[in-house]
Write a protein that holds these residues in place. Structure first.
Motif, mmCIF file in Angstrom:
data_model
loop_
_atom_site.group_PDB
_atom_site.id
_atom_site.type_symbol
_atom_site.label_atom_id
_atom_site.label_comp_id
_atom_site.label_asym_id
_atom_site.label_seq_id
_atom_site.Cartn_x
_atom_site.Cartn_y
_atom_site.Cartn_z
ATOM 1 N N ASN A 1 -36.409 -62.256 6.448
ATOM 2 C CA ASN A 1 -36.309 -60.992 7.186
ATOM 3 C C ASN A 1 -34.959 -60.761 7.845
ATOM 4 O OD1 ASN A 1 -38.968 -60.828 6.455
ATOM 5 N ND2 ASN A 1 -39.801 -60.873 8.525
ATOM 6 N N VAL A 2 -34.280 -61.839 8.214
ATOM 7 C CA VAL A 2 -33.000 -61.702 8.919
ATOM 8 C C VAL A 2 -31.839 -62.168 8.038
ATOM 9 C CG1 VAL A 2 -31.696 -62.238 11.012
ATOM 10 C CG2 VAL A 2 -34.195 -62.052 11.112
ATOM 11 N N GLN A 3 -31.917 -63.405 7.555
ATOM 12 C CA GLN A 3 -30.834 -63.906 6.716
ATOM 13 C C GLN A 3 -30.678 -63.060 5.453
ATOM 14 O OE1 GLN A 3 -30.521 -68.232 6.186
ATOM 15 N NE2 GLN A 3 -30.180 -67.880 4.000
ATOM 16 N N GLY A 4 -31.799 -62.624 4.884
ATOM 17 C CA GLY A 4 -31.727 -61.785 3.694
ATOM 18 C C GLY A 4 -30.989 -60.482 3.948
ATOM 19 N N VAL A 5 -31.227 -59.875 5.111
ATOM 20 C CA VAL A 5 -30.525 -58.644 5.481
ATOM 21 C C VAL A 5 -29.041 -58.918 5.686
ATOM 22 C CG1 VAL A 5 -30.314 -56.874 7.270
ATOM 23 C CG2 VAL A 5 -32.578 -57.580 6.464
ATOM 24 N N PHE A 6 -28.737 -60.016 6.342
ATOM 25 C CA PHE A 6 -27.343 -60.407 6.568
ATOM 26 C C PHE A 6 -26.603 -60.622 5.247
ATOM 27 C CE2 PHE A 6 -24.764 -64.387 6.661
ATOM 28 C CZ PHE A 6 -23.613 -63.868 7.242
ATOM 29 N N ILE A 7 -27.220 -61.382 4.336
ATOM 30 C CA ILE A 7 -26.559 -61.693 3.068
ATOM 31 C C ILE A 7 -26.352 -60.434 2.231
ATOM 32 C CG2 ILE A 7 -26.924 -62.830 0.834
ATOM 33 C CD1 ILE A 7 -28.078 -65.213 2.370
ATOM 34 N N GLY A 8 -27.374 -59.595 2.120
ATOM 35 C CA GLY A 8 -27.242 -58.371 1.341
ATOM 36 C C GLY A 8 -26.169 -57.452 1.890
ATOM 37 N N THR A 9 -26.173 -57.287 3.208
ATOM 38 C CA THR A 9 -25.178 -56.437 3.859
ATOM 39 C C THR A 9 -23.774 -56.986 3.655
ATOM 40 O OG1 THR A 9 -26.805 -55.748 5.519
ATOM 41 C CG2 THR A 9 -24.472 -55.455 6.080
ATOM 42 N N LYS A 10 -23.630 -58.271 3.886
ATOM 43 C CA LYS A 10 -22.323 -58.915 3.724
ATOM 44 C C LYS A 10 -21.807 -58.755 2.295
ATOM 45 C CE LYS A 10 -20.055 -63.434 4.183
ATOM 46 N NZ LYS A 10 -20.278 -64.886 4.422
ATOM 47 N N ALA A 11 -22.709 -58.843 1.333
ATOM 48 C CA ALA A 11 -22.306 -58.798 -0.072
ATOM 49 C C ALA A 11 -21.739 -57.447 -0.486
ATOM 50 C CB ALA A 11 -23.491 -59.174 -0.965
ATOM 51 N N VAL A 12 -22.316 -56.348 0.046
ATOM 52 C CA VAL A 12 -21.867 -55.018 -0.390
ATOM 53 C C VAL A 12 -20.688 -54.482 0.416
ATOM 54 C CG1 VAL A 12 -24.180 -54.430 -1.212
ATOM 55 C CG2 VAL A 12 -23.474 -53.709 1.095
ATOM 56 N N LEU A 13 -20.421 -55.049 1.573
ATOM 57 C CA LEU A 13 -19.409 -54.456 2.446
ATOM 58 C C LEU A 13 -17.999 -54.424 1.839
ATOM 59 C CD1 LEU A 13 -20.364 -55.474 6.089
ATOM 60 C CD2 LEU A 13 -20.375 -53.205 5.039
ATOM 61 N N PRO A 14 -17.540 -55.462 1.146
ATOM 62 C CA PRO A 14 -16.186 -55.353 0.578
ATOM 63 C C PRO A 14 -16.017 -54.152 -0.341
ATOM 64 C CG PRO A 14 -16.895 -57.638 0.559
ATOM 65 C CD PRO A 14 -18.088 -56.826 0.956
ATOM 66 N N GLN A 15 -17.007 -53.874 -1.201
ATOM 67 C CA GLN A 15 -16.915 -52.723 -2.091
ATOM 68 C C GLN A 15 -17.002 -51.416 -1.314
ATOM 69 O OE1 GLN A 15 -16.130 -52.449 -5.268
ATOM 70 N NE2 GLN A 15 -16.367 -50.220 -5.206
ATOM 71 N N MET A 16 -17.918 -51.344 -0.341
ATOM 72 C CA MET A 16 -18.034 -50.120 0.443
ATOM 73 C C MET A 16 -16.774 -49.861 1.265
ATOM 74 S SD MET A 16 -21.999 -49.965 1.730
ATOM 75 C CE MET A 16 -23.342 -49.639 0.576
ATOM 76 N N LYS A 17 -16.162 -50.917 1.785
ATOM 77 C CA LYS A 17 -14.914 -50.738 2.528
ATOM 78 C C LYS A 17 -13.803 -50.250 1.600
ATOM 79 C CE LYS A 17 -15.538 -53.929 6.392
ATOM 80 N NZ LYS A 17 -15.018 -55.146 7.071
ATOM 81 N N LYS A 18 -13.777 -50.786 0.392
ATOM 82 C CA LYS A 18 -12.786 -50.352 -0.594
ATOM 83 C C LYS A 18 -12.955 -48.870 -0.914
ATOM 84 C CE LYS A 18 -11.222 -51.429 -5.294
ATOM 85 N NZ LYS A 18 -11.470 -52.302 -6.483
ATOM 86 N N GLN A 19 -14.207 -48.444 -1.032
ATOM 87 C CA GLN A 19 -14.515 -47.025 -1.302
ATOM 88 C C GLN A 19 -14.293 -46.146 -0.081
ATOM 89 O OE1 GLN A 19 -18.453 -48.343 -3.882
ATOM 90 N NE2 GLN A 19 -18.701 -47.015 -2.126
ATOM 91 N N ARG A 20 -14.389 -46.785 1.097
ATOM 92 C CA ARG A 20 -14.415 -46.091 2.378
ATOM 93 C C ARG A 20 -15.616 -45.145 2.460
ATOM 94 N NH1 ARG A 20 -10.277 -47.512 5.381
ATOM 95 N NH2 ARG A 20 -10.799 -45.978 6.980
ATOM 96 N N SER A 21 -16.732 -45.645 1.952
ATOM 97 C CA SER A 21 -17.978 -44.884 2.026
ATOM 98 C C SER A 21 -19.133 -45.803 1.668
ATOM 99 C CB SER A 21 -17.966 -43.690 1.064
ATOM 100 O OG SER A 21 -17.972 -44.137 -0.285
ATOM 101 N N GLY A 22 -20.344 -45.389 2.044
ATOM 102 C CA GLY A 22 -21.542 -46.147 1.712
ATOM 103 C C GLY A 22 -22.566 -46.067 2.833
ATOM 104 N N THR A 23 -23.804 -46.325 2.476
ATOM 105 C CA THR A 23 -24.897 -46.314 3.454
ATOM 106 C C THR A 23 -25.721 -47.572 3.274
ATOM 107 O OG1 THR A 23 -25.013 -43.889 3.389
ATOM 108 C CG2 THR A 23 -26.920 -45.056 4.295
#
Length: 235
Positions: free
Chosen positions: A107-129
């Protein structure tokens, strides 16, 4: 507004996650669906054009591989729905350390890992939800749910902090906090007569669509939804 965008949904094999997958497909999104069992591939057969992965949201390597393949295939990630979750409801003295650890892992680590994994691409795009399906007990407490409730308070704190961290990149982070939902959650049975007036998985899915569809200048931090029959503390 979501037409042609790319979404990753965890816990998409059944229940709320499956309903979210169908709702996003109706919006014309390109779907990457993650499930912990081989059942996820049957969902892929229902939703033609989606990519499915049997993966553990608690495993950073597996989640990084899913994200890398998503970017290689579609070139971007517009939406992550952290939906995977489990529940154990017992008095605290009957809750084992193993159950406590497993709840926090999923419930917690899974959310952390998923979020952490997508952030580099979303930051590169400068967009995402990033949307996490949490629970109304992330806002108040219930008896016989100390471990589960603690995980949802953790998710609320994590999501709120990350939201502030990534706003400069045009990334939005929010939570969906449903009350009683008629699903298979916590080894329950869907469709029982006593659940007839509970929320349906599709109700939660529509809340996800609403949050994801908000205009880019608007952040919907949190949506709380309950069935009309549910009583709960007012906070």
């Amino acid at each position: 507004m979501l037409q042609g965008q790319v979404a990753i949904v965890t816990g998409a094999s059944r229940g709320i996650g499956l309903a979210i997958a169908h709702a996003l497909a109706k919006q014309g999104m390109k779907l990457v669906l993650i499930g912990s069992s081989s059942d996820i591939h049957r969902v892929g057969e229902q939703l033609k054009g989606s990519k499915t992965f049997q993966a553990d949201v608690c495993n950073e390597q597996q989640m990084n591989e899913v994200v890398a393949e998503t970017v290689a295939t579609f070139g971007r990630i517009d939406l992550l729905v952290n939906n995977a979750g489990i529940g154990v409801f017992k008095p605290v003295e009957e809750t084992t350390v193993e159950e406590w650890k497993r709840l926090f892992e999923v419930n917690v680590q899974g959310v952390f890992i998923g979020t952490k994994a997508v952030l580099p691409q979303m930051k590169k795009q400068r967009s995402g939800t990033i949307i996490t399906v949490s629970s109304d007990v992330g806002r108040y407490t219930i008896a016989n749910g100390s471990a589960y409730t603690a995980t949802k308070y953790a998710v609320q704190g994590f999501s709120g902090s990350v939201a502030q961290e990534v706003r400069p990149y045009g990334i939005r982070v929010g939570t969906i906090n449903p009350g009683m939902v008629d699903t298979y959650f916590a080894n329950s049975t869907q469709g029982l007569p006593e659940k007839a007036e509970w929320l349906k998985a599709e109700d939660v899915a529509e809340a996800v669509v609403y949050m994801a569809s908000a205009p880019k200048h608007m952040l919907v931090d949190e949506i709380v939804l309950h069935p009309l029959i549910q009583t709960y503390p007012v906070v």
